[in-house]
Enzyme design. Structure first.
Site, PDB file in Angstrom:
ATOM      1  N   CYS A  83      84.514 -39.815 -18.446  1.00 32.82           N
ATOM      2  CA  CYS A  83      85.975 -39.751 -18.531  1.00 32.82           C
ATOM      3  C   CYS A  83      86.481 -38.319 -18.331  1.00 32.82           C
ATOM      4  O   CYS A  83      86.393 -37.487 -19.227  1.00 32.82           O
ATOM      5  CB  CYS A  83      86.415 -40.303 -19.896  1.00 32.82           C
ATOM      6  SG  CYS A  83      88.177 -40.175 -20.179  1.00 32.82           S
ATOM      7  N   ILE A 136      68.556 -41.528 -19.806  1.00 35.14           N
ATOM      8  CA  ILE A 136      67.168 -41.636 -19.311  1.00 35.14           C
ATOM      9  C   ILE A 136      66.589 -40.269 -18.972  1.00 35.14           C
ATOM     10  O   ILE A 136      65.395 -40.138 -18.752  1.00 35.14           O
ATOM     11  CB  ILE A 136      67.068 -42.546 -18.059  1.00 35.14           C
ATOM     12  CG1 ILE A 136      67.841 -41.950 -16.869  1.00 35.14           C
ATOM     13  CG2 ILE A 136      67.534 -43.950 -18.357  1.00 35.14           C
ATOM     14  CD1 ILE A 136      67.466 -42.574 -15.529  1.00 35.14           C
ATOM     15  N   ASP A 137      67.441 -39.232 -18.934  1.00 33.93           N
ATOM     16  CA  ASP A 137      66.993 -37.923 -18.418  1.00 33.93           C
ATOM     17  C   ASP A 137      66.163 -37.101 -19.405  1.00 33.93           C
ATOM     18  O   ASP A 137      65.515 -36.150 -18.998  1.00 33.93           O
ATOM     19  CB  ASP A 137      68.209 -37.089 -17.989  1.00 33.93           C
ATOM     20  CG  ASP A 137      69.013 -37.758 -16.889  1.00 33.93           C
ATOM     21  OD1 ASP A 137      68.406 -38.483 -16.077  1.00 33.93           O
ATOM     22  OD2 ASP A 137      70.241 -37.559 -16.849  1.00 33.93           O
ATOM     23  N   HIS A 225      42.045 -40.703   0.110  1.00 37.62           N
ATOM     24  CA  HIS A 225      42.879 -40.795   1.309  1.00 37.62           C
ATOM     25  C   HIS A 225      44.288 -41.308   1.031  1.00 37.62           C
ATOM     26  O   HIS A 225      45.043 -41.564   1.959  1.00 37.62           O
ATOM     27  CB  HIS A 225      42.197 -41.689   2.351  1.00 37.62           C
ATOM     28  CG  HIS A 225      40.889 -41.123   2.799  1.00 37.62           C
ATOM     29  ND1 HIS A 225      40.803 -40.066   3.686  1.00 37.62           N
ATOM     30  CD2 HIS A 225      39.615 -41.424   2.452  1.00 37.62           C
ATOM     31  CE1 HIS A 225      39.534 -39.751   3.877  1.00 37.62           C
ATOM     32  NE2 HIS A 225      38.784 -40.558   3.135  1.00 37.62           N
TER      33      HIS A 225
END
Ligand code: F6P
Length: 330
Positions: A83, A136-137, A225
Site C-alpha cells: 500500500c 518467503i525471502d 555431466h
C-alpha cells in the site's frame, strides 16, 4: 532502546492484517492470532487487503469458525497488498483514525520489513502494533526464520529435483532463478539441499569464469555431466547465462525462472508451527498493551524485539552455508 513500551491497558478489540507479498503460513498466523485473542476475551477484526483495507475500513469480525480449515492453506484469507498510501503520514493518520473509529486498540501486522515501517508509524500514532515476519525471502535479520521461507525452500528443492532428472537424462546444465528480493537465503539453502554446483547470490563477490565455468570444467573431468546452477533473482539474465555456459563449457544448458510458484502451496510443518507460535506471542504482547515489537525466533526461542532496532539490523550472509555448498557440491 530494548525496554518494552507499555502504551495502553488490555484491549477489548484488536485487528490483524497481512501485508506485502503473501507467504505460506500467513493463514496459520491469522488463525493463531484470532484464536488466542478470542480465548482471552479480546474481539478481533480481520482487515482485508493490508494497510489499504485499514484506510478504507474494510474489515470483518473474526470468530473461531472464520479461521477453521485455513491452517494448511497457502496465501492469505485476508488478501494482501503493498500500500503506497501508507508510506506517508497522511495515509498513516487515516489508518490510525479508522482504528479509533472502529475500536481497534491494537494491531498485528503479518508481513515483511516494509510492513513493519507501517507498524512503527501506527504505534507512534497511538495504536500499539506488533509485527510478525511473513515472507518467503527470509530477509528480516532479527529473526532466524520468517514464516513461509521453509515452504518456499521445499518448493524450490522440488523443482530442482525435477530439473535434475531431465538434466541428468540429457547431460545438460540447468540454471535456476530463485526469488529472494536481494537476499540470497532461498537460493543458498536450496543450492545446498538441491546440489547446486554453483550458487550466485547478491551478497557475495562472484566470478562467472572462476565460480561456474572453471568449476564445471573441473567437475566434467571427474565424470559428472549434468549440473544445477542456482541464481538469486535480479542479479543477471539467466537465459544469457545459460547460453554463455553452453558456449564456454560445451554442456548444453537451459534456464528456468521459478517465479511465483515459489509463493504458493501448503505451508510445511515448520511454517505452520512457527506461525502458530508467533501469532500466540503477538497477542500476548498486545494483551499487555505492548506495541512497536516484532516477533522473532532465535535459537528456537520465540521472543520479540523493538521494531526500530529490528529495522536497523544489517543483513547477514550465511558464509558457512556457502562454504558447505562449495565444498560438497562438486
Ligand atoms: O517478497 C516476496 C517476493 O516474492 C520476492 O521474493 C520477489 O522479489 C517479490 O516478492 C515479487 O513481488 P511481486 O509479487 O510484486 O511480483
Amino acid at each position: 532502546m530494548n525496554e518494552r513500551p507499555t502504551l495502553k491497558g488490555k484491549p477489548k478489540m484488536i485487528g490483524v492484517l497481512t501485508s506485502g507479498g503473501d507467504a505460506p503460513g500467513m493463514n496459520a498466523a491469522i488463525r493463531a492470532v484470532v484464536r488466542t485473542a478470542i480465548n482471552r476475551n479480546i474481539r478481533v477484526l480481520g482487515v482485508n487487503n493490508g494497510y489499504q483495507g485499514l484506510i478504507d475500513g474494510d474489515v470483518i469480525e473474526m470468530d473461531l469458525r472464520k479461521v477453521s480449515n485455513i491452517l494448511h492453506r497457502g496465501g492469505t484469507i485476508l488478501k494482501t497488498a503493498r500500500c503506497k498510501s501508507f508510506y506517508n503520514l497522511e495515509g498513516q493518520k487515516k489508518g490510525r483514525n479508522m482504528c479509533l473509529e472502529m475500536g481497534i486498540e491494537g494491531l498485528v501486522v503479518i508481513g515483511g520489513d516494509g510492513s513493519f515501517r507501517g507498524a512503527k508509524a501506527l504505534t507512534a500514532l497511538g495504536i500499539p502494533t506488533v509485527g510478525i515476519p511473513g515472507t518467503i525471502d527470509n530477509d528480516i535479520s532479527c529473526t532466524d526464520y520468517t514464516i513461509g521461507f521453509h515452504t518456499a525452500l521445499n518448493t524450490v528443492i522440488d523443482a530442482i529435483d525435477r530439473l535434475r532428472d531431465t538434466s541428468e537424462s540429457h547431460n545438460r546444465c540447468s540454471v535456476v532463478e530463485v526469488m529472494g528480493h536481494g537476499k540470497g537465503d532461498l537460493a543458498l539453502f536450496a543450492s545446498v539441499a538441491g546440489g547446486g554446483t554453483a550458487c550466485w547470490i547478491n551478497e557475495i563477490g562472484f566470478n562467472v569464469e572462476r565460480d561456474i565455468i572453471y568449476k564445471m570444467k573441473t567437475t566434467l573431468r571427474t565424470g559428472k555431466h549434468n549440473f544445477i546452477i542456482v541464481v538469486s533473482e535480479g542479479i543477471t539474465d539467466v537465459h544469457a547465462l545459460a547460453k554463455e555456459i553452453q558456449e564456454k563449457t560445451g554442456v548444453e544448458s537451459r534456464a528456468t525462472v521459478l517465479g511465483h510458484i515459489q509463493r504458493g502451496g501448503q505451508p510445511c510443518a515448520f511454517d505452520r508451527i512457527l506461525a502458530s507460535r508467533m501469532g500466540f506471542h503477538a497477542v500476548e504482547l498486545l494483551e499487555q498493551g505492548i506495541g512497536n515489537r516484532v516477533i522473532v525466533i532465535q535459537n528456537d526461542q520465540i521472543t520479540d524485539m523493538d521494531i526500530n532496532e529490528a529495522l536497523e539490523m544489517p543483513g547477514k550472509v550465511n558464509y558457512k552455508m556457502l562454504e558447505i555448498n562449495n565444498a560438497i557440491n562438486i
